[in-house]
Design a protein around this motif. Sequence first.
Motif, short mmCIF file in Angstrom:
data_model
loop_
_atom_site.label_atom_id
_atom_site.label_comp_id
_atom_site.label_asym_id
_atom_site.label_seq_id
_atom_site.Cartn_x
_atom_site.Cartn_y
_atom_site.Cartn_z
N ASN A 14 8.49 85.86 22.63
CA ASN A 14 9.31 86.82 21.93
C ASN A 14 8.60 87.40 20.70
O ASN A 14 8.66 88.59 20.43
N GLN B 49 5.57 89.62 22.12
CA GLN B 49 5.93 90.77 22.96
C GLN B 49 4.78 91.14 23.91
O GLN B 49 4.47 92.31 24.10
N LYS C 18 12.58 91.76 19.77
CA LYS C 18 12.11 90.73 18.84
C LYS C 18 13.21 90.26 17.88
O LYS C 18 14.16 91.00 17.60
N THR D 184 3.91 98.81 23.14
CA THR D 184 4.90 98.03 23.89
C THR D 184 5.89 98.94 24.61
O THR D 184 6.70 98.46 25.37
N SER E 76 9.35 87.58 26.11
CA SER E 76 8.68 88.78 25.62
C SER E 76 9.40 90.05 26.05
O SER E 76 9.18 91.11 25.49
#
Length: 445
Positions: free
Chosen positions: A67, A70, A242, A2, A238
Motif C-alpha cells: 500500500n 503502490q 494510499k 501510478t 498496492s
Amino acid sequence: MTSSRDFFHSRIGFVLAAAGSAIGLGNIWGFPTQAANNGGGAFLFVYLIVTILLALPALYAEVYLGNQAQKNPVSALQEACKDSMPSVGKYAGIIGLCGAVMMLSFYTIVAGWMLAHALSPLFELLGFIDISTWLSTSSTARNIVFTPIFAILGTAIIHQGVNAGIEKWSARLMPLLLVMLIGLIIYILQQPGASEGVQVYLIPDFAQVTDPKLIISAMGQAFFSLSIGVGGMMVYGSYMKKDKDIGKLVLSIATLDTCIAFLAGLLIIPALYVAQHAGLEVFRDNKLIGEGQLIFNILPELFSSMGSIGLFVACGFFSLLSIAALTSTISSIEVPVSYLVEDKKKTRVKATWLVSVIVLIASYTIIAFFDTLFGLIIQLLTTILQPLSCLFYFIVVGWIWKRGNKLVDESLQKNKLPLKVLGNYLRYVCPILLSIVFVNVAILN
Ligand code: PHE
C-alpha cells in the motif's frame, strides 16, 4: 506514473478481493487434512495462536508494504530497502514471485480435482455413468485434462484486470459458501460417529501442542491460508489508495478466513469419523490414508448418503470450492503479471499468457512425478519459503525501511499509540518468535 495502474473502487473492494484470495483450498482442503493428521484439537489450538501472534501481523506488514509503495511486489520491496540494500529487496521480491508460481503449480492441480468433482454428479444425473466415474476417480489423465482448464479460467479472468470481475464475484459467492458449509455441518453432526469427530476436533490434547512438527505445520498452514509471503496480498494492498487504515481491513480478512477454516474442520473431521463408523478405513497409524486425496472419497460418500438430493449438493459444494480456488489463483497470477507489466513493460495480455504457460509447465512436471514432487513443493512453499518471506517483511518494516521503524515513525507523526505498539511488536517480537520456531525445527528434525 501510478495512473496507469488498476485500483479497487472501494475499501470493500479490497476486502472482498483479499478475502477471495485468502479463502480457498487452503481452508477447505488443506486445513482439515492437516488437522486430521496432526491430532485435531491440538492443531486447531496451535493454528489459532499462530494466526494471532504471527500470521495476522505478517498480513499487516505485507499489505502495508504494498500500500505504501503502490507498486508490484518486486519494486515495492526494492524501494523499501533502497537506502541500505536495494538488490536484496529486489531478489526477495523475485523469490516471492517464484513462490507464487510454486503455489500455482500445485494449486491448479487440486483445483482441477474440485472442478472434476463438481462435474461428476452432473454427468451422473444425465446418465453418463462412465464419464461420471472417470471424473470422480483420481488419475493422471484427469490431472492432465483438468489442470489446464483451471489455469485457463484464471488467466481469462485476470486478463480483464483486477477489479472488473473479482469484486463482484466474491461478494455474491462467499456468503453462499458459508451457508452451504453450515448446512452440511448440521447434517453431518446428526450422523452416527460424528460426536467422536467433534471431540477430537474441539478438545486439544495438550501433550501434543509443543510438538515442533505440529507447530511448523500450523504456521505454514496459517501463512498459506492468509495468502502471505508470496506477494499476493502486497499486490492487492498496492491496488488500494494510499493511507487507508489497514488494521481493521486486515483483521476482518483474517477473521473471515479463520472462521471458514474452522467450519471446514467442523465438517470434514466429523465426516471422517462418520465414514469410519460406517466401516471405512480412514486412519492408519494415526495418519490419514491417502493424505490429501481422502476428502475426495469421504465427501462424495457423505453426499450420496443424502439420497438423490446429494447429487445437487455435491455439484453445488464442489462448484463453490472451484470458484473459491479461482479467486485465490487469480491473486497469485497477479503477482508475476504485475511485475511483468510494470517493470518489464509487457502488455497485460502477453504477461498473463506467459505466466500461465510457465505455470502449466510446472504443473505438468508435478503431475509427471506426482508422488515425489506434490508433497515436497507444498512443504517447501508453506514451511520454508512463506515463513522466510514473512521474516523478511518483519525485518523490512521494523528495521530497514527508511532506516528505522516505519510504523513507529508514522505513529509519532499521527500520534497514534496502537501503531507504535504494533511497530514495536513487528520489530522485536515477530522476528524473534518466527526465528525460534525455525531454530527448533532445524535442531529437532
Ligand atoms: N490462501 C489461499 C487458500 O487458502 C491460497 C493462496 C496462497 C493464495 C498464497 C494466494 C497466495 O487457498
